[in-house]
Write a protein that holds these residues in place. Structure first.
Motif, PDB file in Angstrom:
ATOM      1  N   VAL A 156      29.833  39.133  29.976  1.00 44.99           N
ATOM      2  CA  VAL A 156      31.271  38.896  30.075  1.00 44.99           C
ATOM      3  C   VAL A 156      31.526  37.800  31.101  1.00 44.99           C
ATOM      4  O   VAL A 156      30.703  37.562  31.989  1.00 44.99           O
ATOM      5  N   ASP A 157      32.650  37.122  30.977  1.00 43.59           N
ATOM      6  CA  ASP A 157      33.013  36.066  31.921  1.00 43.59           C
ATOM      7  C   ASP A 157      33.634  36.613  33.198  1.00 43.59           C
ATOM      8  O   ASP A 157      33.470  36.044  34.266  1.00 43.59           O
ATOM      9  N   ASN A 158      34.390  37.705  33.068  1.00 42.93           N
ATOM     10  CA  ASN A 158      35.104  38.264  34.213  1.00 42.93           C
ATOM     11  C   ASN A 158      34.919  39.777  34.203  1.00 42.93           C
ATOM     12  O   ASN A 158      35.648  40.502  33.521  1.00 42.93           O
ATOM     13  N   LEU A 159      33.942  40.243  34.951  1.00 39.65           N
ATOM     14  CA  LEU A 159      33.596  41.662  34.959  1.00 39.65           C
ATOM     15  C   LEU A 159      34.765  42.531  35.415  1.00 39.65           C
ATOM     16  O   LEU A 159      35.060  43.559  34.797  1.00 39.65           O
ATOM     17  N   ASP A 160      35.455  42.119  36.468  1.00 39.54           N
ATOM     18  CA  ASP A 160      36.568  42.921  36.982  1.00 39.54           C
ATOM     19  C   ASP A 160      37.658  43.115  35.934  1.00 39.54           C
ATOM     20  O   ASP A 160      38.168  44.229  35.750  1.00 39.54           O
ATOM     21  N   ALA A 161      37.998  42.057  35.222  1.00 41.13           N
ATOM     22  CA  ALA A 161      39.038  42.139  34.196  1.00 41.13           C
ATOM     23  C   ALA A 161      38.611  43.044  33.042  1.00 41.13           C
ATOM     24  O   ALA A 161      39.410  43.824  32.517  1.00 41.13           O
TER      25      ALA A 161
END
Length: 131
Positions: free
Chosen positions: A80-85
Motif C-alpha cells: 500500500v502507498d499509505n499504511l495509516d490511511a
C-alpha cells in the motif's frame, strides 16, 4: 532457470462469494475470473490488483470443507502507498487486527497484520521510502 514471478497464492475458503466480497471490498482486488475445477465440487476464483494481468490470489472452495492444515498459507502481503490511511479505512469495516500496532522494520518499511474471513493472516505493507 530463475523464477520470474509469483503466479498466485492459493487460499482455501468456506464461502466463495463471501471471500470474493472480502478481497474486493476490503483490499480493492478485482475478480479476474472464476471456474469450476472440473470434479464437480471445487470452485476457483482468481483476483488481482486493478490493471494487473497476472493472478495474485486464487480462492479455492470445496477442496476440503474443514480447511485442513496441509498447504496452509501463513500470510499474504499487499503493498500500500499509505499504511495509516488503509488501516483507518479497513478498521471502519470492522476488521480484526492481529498486531496491536504498526510494526516498523529497520529499513523503514512498515506493516500490520489482520484476519481475513476464514482466519487467514493478511498483511498491509508499506515499503521503505526510496533514498
Amino acid at each position: 532457470m530463475a523464477v520470474r514471478k509469483i503466479e498466485h497464492v492459493g487460499i482455501m475458503v468456506k464461502d466463495m462469494e463471501a471471500s470474493i466480497a472480502f478481497y474486493r471490498d476490503v483490499l480493492g482486488l478485482v475478480l479476474l475470473g472464476s471456474l469450476d475445477h472440473g470434479n464437480g465440487t471445487v470452485k476457483l476464483a482468481f483476483l488481482g490488483t486493478p490493471g494487473a494481468e497476472e493472478t495474485q490470489v486464487e480462492l479455492v472452495e470445496g477442496y476440503n470443507g474443514g480447511l485442513p492444515a496441509e498447504g496452509k498459507v501463513h500470510h499474504i502481503a499487499f503493498t500500500v502507498d499509505n499504511l495509516d490511511a488503509e488501516i483507518e479505512r479497513i478498521d471502519k469495516l470492522g476488521i480484526t487486527f492481529i498486531d496491536p500496532d504498526i510494526t516498523t522494520l529497520p529499513n523503514g518499511a512498515r506493516y500490520r497484520f489482520f484476519y481475513g474471513p476464514d482466519g487467514e493472516w493478511l498483511e498491509l505493507f508499506e515499503p521503505a521510502a526510496a533514498k
